[in-house]
Write a protein that holds these residues in place. Structure first.
Motif: not given
Ligand SMILES: Nc1ncnc2c1ncn2[C@@H]1O[C@H](COP(=O)(O)OP(=O)(O)O)[C@@H](O)[C@H]1O
Ligand SMILES: [Mg+2]
Lengths: 271, 351, 294
Positions: B334-339
């Motif tokens: 949760p809150g992790g970034r996806i690029h």
């Protein structure tokens, strides 16, 4: 067993090499201290004498004058050639300017010119200028032989010095000439000394030019040897004494540079 | 102190172009790190600024003044070389004092300053030694002392820590950071070690093949890599990069089906850092694949899955245990970034 | 590095020396080689005679004979020097007190004046009281009473011996330098792989030494082609003309017969031979990719 045999074999070979290398020199040194009578016999035991050394410095040989000539010619040649060669070697080693390879090749290629080719015009030129049989003439021709060689040798030594210390000095605020004085010269000093001695040895032993250009006044030691061939035959004990005079200073110098010698040789040749 | 500007700088070595066109502005007082793989032109850039190489085209300005034709000695900079560039024939004291000597300082004053600086880098005992009698770390400190003994406008450091062992590197890193804080001198620092770059820099310049790929703060370089090269280069282990497509708000690739908020695309590269993945129940997880490798690093376990042709790495808890080839599930934290990146141009897609 | 003009300034003095002391006389002698100029008859250089001096050289018996003498001398002396130097380098490679001692004294033969070497070998091979003549006669009965320097074959042999004795040390140093560049690991790897000492030498060490050996061989060739000093002090070219090398013969034409035009032409033929060999040498070196001459 096999190992021991090998060990002794190696030692024996080394001793043999040492004997071969030293024997002619030792024999000359022995003969220099012999009475004429002992010199003309194969004798190992004899009463030593200094007469030969006295004789060669006396009439009619005057070896002293030749020693002077050799010392002056060799020293002046070194003093002119080494500083000029050092600057050129530095430029060849450190700058990547246009034409560098060609110029360096030009310098090296002079080493492939046989001395007899240039001695003829020099002889004619000196004859015209009245410089035959002078030390100046000898110095000029010796410069021709040693300068390219010394450039090549010193360049090898400078190539082996890391360039970063020089760059650091430049960034620290040193001008190029200051860098040469403060950083390059001290670091290259052993190499330059080695090359100087090498240059001295070459000049000291030089024979062809001296034989052709000198007659009486400027005769150097190697040519002086030929004088001991008289109508009475070869005067071996005197020749040997003169030989000792030629070799002793050179041997001392050679031993001094021995350690650096290998490095200098290969640094220039193979990288 | 000064700012540095490189404007349209080109550097060619004969026919080889090391820097095709470089524009760089180093702010006054900042700690700028040049980061990139070996051979990308970092050292070249540094040497151009120092004046050790000639600029082929373009302008170099230090403190607003064009210095293209100025000798290194007139640029008032100090440089720490990768191999230190110490003067082997001088004692430590003379090494450190040489820049002062060049500026005409008398012997006593020189020694006083040398001693002061030597204390600072803990070389006080070693002033009479030659560089050859010092350890790598000590040599490094001599080089540093020589650079800081006068207050230059600009510090240049070319991989100064790369010859030190790992432990000493960490100590020296902290010292450098502290020194910069204390003196506030503009610093350009070259490294290929991203850890060093992240910890030291006010801003990082990521270079590749002679070009600047991204210039930004460490945080943003990490959180918003400008393209696939930076994404791959920064972070250890590096970011997972997965080729796939987006349709109807879902990214799909072999073994992966992940909801994303992005328009449809036939070809896309999805990036997610191992830190942003967590291990989850295999039956419901968006990523499911057999375990390829398990590596315990101490503070965590690196779990590598093999999903089709791609390998995916995730950072799990230190006590995570599983068997090789077991199927494991991963889900974004949760809150992790996806690029997202365009596979053709490599550029980051706005999300 | 920067500073555009500086390298040329630094080179200027040395180049002045090199230009004045080699290029000028070189061109002077090239011009002379196309002229008639006998110092016994004319003080100033005479007419241009085209290539007469060159054709004259190749129709001169003594010149052709000296060409042959030089070829024999160079071939034997180069081969012997290279082989002995390499062998000696292998022997001296290890460190030990005796090794170091031999390495140090090896520099003495090289430092000795070649003229003096000629003299001292002449002394040692004197049939009546020469130590080597007597010694060899005592050890090998068939050598008893040999007239050493008065016998053409032996005279040539002794000339070669003096040259080899003088040059092997220098070339050994070069080989030793080359050997330091041969990594011990390759040798050790081969030993572990089970290669014999001879195979290690032949298949591991010598291939890596090729570049150095080429340099050594060529340098020695150049020096041997210039052979002059010992010819004067050892044999005087004799007996007959059996040890008259090219350099010595050119000297004789120039300074005994005072035929400057002819001597210059012959000197240039010698130069041409050296140049051909040097170019071949540079080519060979270029093909050795590891080697950089400059
Ligand atoms: N003096 C030179 N001559 C030719 N090419 C060079 C020279 N110096 C560097 N290069 C080339 O320029 C490129 C960049 O080198 P460099 O700046 O040293 O890279 P790095 O980022 O590892 O410091 C490399 O491809 C290198 O081979
Ligand atoms: Mg670099």
């Amino acid at each position: 067993m096999k190992k021991q045999l090998f060990w002794w074999g190696e030692r024996a070979l080394l001793v043999f090499v040492a004997v071969v290398a030293l024997f002619p020199i030792l024999w000359m040194f022995l003969t220099a201290f012999k009475q004429p009578l002992d010199a003309y016999r194969v004798s190992i035991f004899f009463t030593p004498t200094f007469n030969n050394f006295k004789a060669v410095f006396d009439e009619p040989w005057y070896l002293g004058r030749m020693v002077m000539n050799s010392v002056i010619v060799a020293s002046v040649t070194v003093m002119i050639s080494v500083p000029c060669a050092s600057l050129a070697a530095y430029a060849f080693s450190r700058f990547r300017m246009r034409g560098r390879k060609f110029l360096f090749f030009l310098v090296l290629s002079t080493q492939f010119i046989p001395a007899v080719v240039i001695v003829l015009p020099f002889f004619l030129m000196f004859r015209q200028l009245g410089l035959l049989d002078t030390r100046l003439a000898l110095i000029i021709v010796n410069l021709a032989i040693v300068t390219p060689f010394v450039i090549w040798m010193i360049k090898g030594f400078i190539d082996a010095i890391p360039v970063e210390a020089e760059e650091a000095a430049m960034v620290d605020g040193a001008s190029r000439l200051r860098v040469i004085r403060d950083i390059v010269l001290p670091m290259a000093a052993p190499g330059i000394l080695t090359s100087s001695i090498f240059c001295f040895i070459l000049t000291w032993n030089e024979f062809l030019f001296a034989l052709i250009i000198t007659r009486r006044e400027a005769v150097t030691l190697p040519v002086g040897l030929v004088n001991f061939r008289t109508e009475r035959g070869d005067l071996w004990e005197l020749m040997s004494a003169a030989g000792v005079m030629i070799t002793v200073p050179i041997f001392i110098m050679a031993i001094i540079i021995q350690k650096h010698f290998t490095r200098g040789m290969t640094a220039g040749a193979v990288k | 102190m000064a700012e540095v500007r490189l404007e349209n700088v080109v550097k060619r070595y004969g026919g080889f172009t090391a820097l095709p066109k470089l524009d760089l502005h180093v702010n006054e007082g900042e700690f700028l790190v040049l980061l990139g793989p070996s051979g990308c032109g970092k050292t070249t850039t540094m040497r151009l600024i120092a004046g050790l190489e000639e600029i082929t085209e373009g302008d170099l300005l230090i403190g607003g003044e064009r210095v293209n034709d100025k000798e290194p000695k007139d640029r008032d900079i100090a440089m720490v070389f990768q191999n230190y560039g110490l003067y082997p024939h001088m004692s430590v004291a003379d090494n450190i004092g040489y820049p002062l000597k060049l500026r005409g300082l008398g012997k006593s004053e020189r020694m006083a300053q040398v001693r002061k600086v030597a204390e600072k880098v803990e070389l006080g005992e070693l002033l009479d030694r030659r560089p050859s009698e010092l350890s790598g770390g000590q040599r490094q400190r001599v080089a540093l002392a020589r650079a800081i003994v006068r207050r230059p406008q600009l510090f240049l450091m070319d991989e100064p820590l790369s010859n030190l062992d790992a432990k000493l590197r960490v100590t020296m890193r902290a010292e450098l950071k502290h020194m910069h804080h204390e003196m506030g001198i503009t610093t350009v620092y070259v490294t290929h070690d991203q850890m060093e770059a992240m910890t030291l820099a006010s801003r990082i310049v990521v270079m590749n093949k002679g070009r600047i790929v991204q210039l930004d703060t460490p945080e943003r370089i990490y959180s918003e890599p400008a393209d696939l090269f930076v994404a791959d280069f920064i972070g250890s282990p590096s970011m997972n990069l997965i080729h796939g497509q987006i349709a109807g708000g879902t990214f799909t690739a072999e073994g992966i089906s992940l909801p994303v908020s992005a328009p449809d695309r036939a070809k896309v590269v999805l990036g997610i850092r191992p830190e942003d993945l967590q291990i989850s129940d295999a039956s419901t997880a968006p990523i499911k694949a057999p375990i390829f490798a398990l590596e315990l690093t101490g503070e965590s376990t690196l779990v590598t899955l093999r999903a089709g042709a791609t390998q995916l790495c995730a950072r799990g808890a230190a006590d995570f245990r599983a068997k090789m080839d077991d199927t494991c599930g991963l889900a974004p934290r949760p809150g992790g970034r996806i690029h997202l990146f365009d596979p053709e141009s490599g550029l980051r897609l706005p999300s | 590095m920067r500073d555009r003009g500086l390298p040329f300034v630094l080179m200027a003095p040395a180049f002045l020396i090199v230009l004045a002391t080699t290029l000028y006389p070189l061109s002077y002698s090239l011009i002379t080689s196309f002229r008639e100029w006998r110092l016994t008859r004319q003080r100033r250089p005479g007419d241009f005679v085209g290539i007469d001096n060159y054709t004259g050289a190749f129709t001169n018996h003594e010149f052709l004979s000296s060409l042959w003498v030089t070829t024999v001398f160079v071939t034997i002396s180069v081969v012997a020097t290279v082989v002995l130097a390499m062998a000696l380098a292998l022997l001296l490679r290890r460190t030990g007190r005796l090794h170091t001692f031999v390495r140090i004294i090896l520099i003495l033969p090289f430092a000795m004046s070649p003229a003096l070497i000629g003299v001292s070998f002449r002394f040692m091979f004197n049939p009546e009281f020469g130590v080597l003549a007597q010694g060899l006669g005592a050890i090998f009965p068939f050598l008893k009473g040999v007239a050493w320097l008065a016998d053409p074959r032996f005279a040539m042999g002794i000339l070669i011996v003096t040259d080899v004795w003088h040059w092997v040390p220098y070339m050994t140093f070069m080989c030793l330098g080359g050997l330091t560049a041969v990594p011990r690991e390759t040798e050790e790897a081969a030993r572990i792989d089970g290669a014999s000492g001879f195979r290690i030498l032949w298949e591991i060490i010598l291939p890596q030494m090729r570049g150095v050996l080429v340099v050594v061989a060529i340098l020695k060739t150049i020096f041997a082609l210039k052979m002059f000093d010992q010819v004067v002090t050892l044999t005087g070219g004799g007996p007959g003309a059996s040890t008259e090398t090219l350099a010595y013969f050119v000297f004789k034409v120039g300074f005994h017969w005072f035929d400057m035009g002819q001597a210059s032409a012959m000197a240039w033929i010698l130069t041409a031979i050296m140049m051909v060999i040097s170019i071949w040498y540079v080519r060979l070196l270029m093909s050795e990719r590891k080697l950089v001459t400059a």
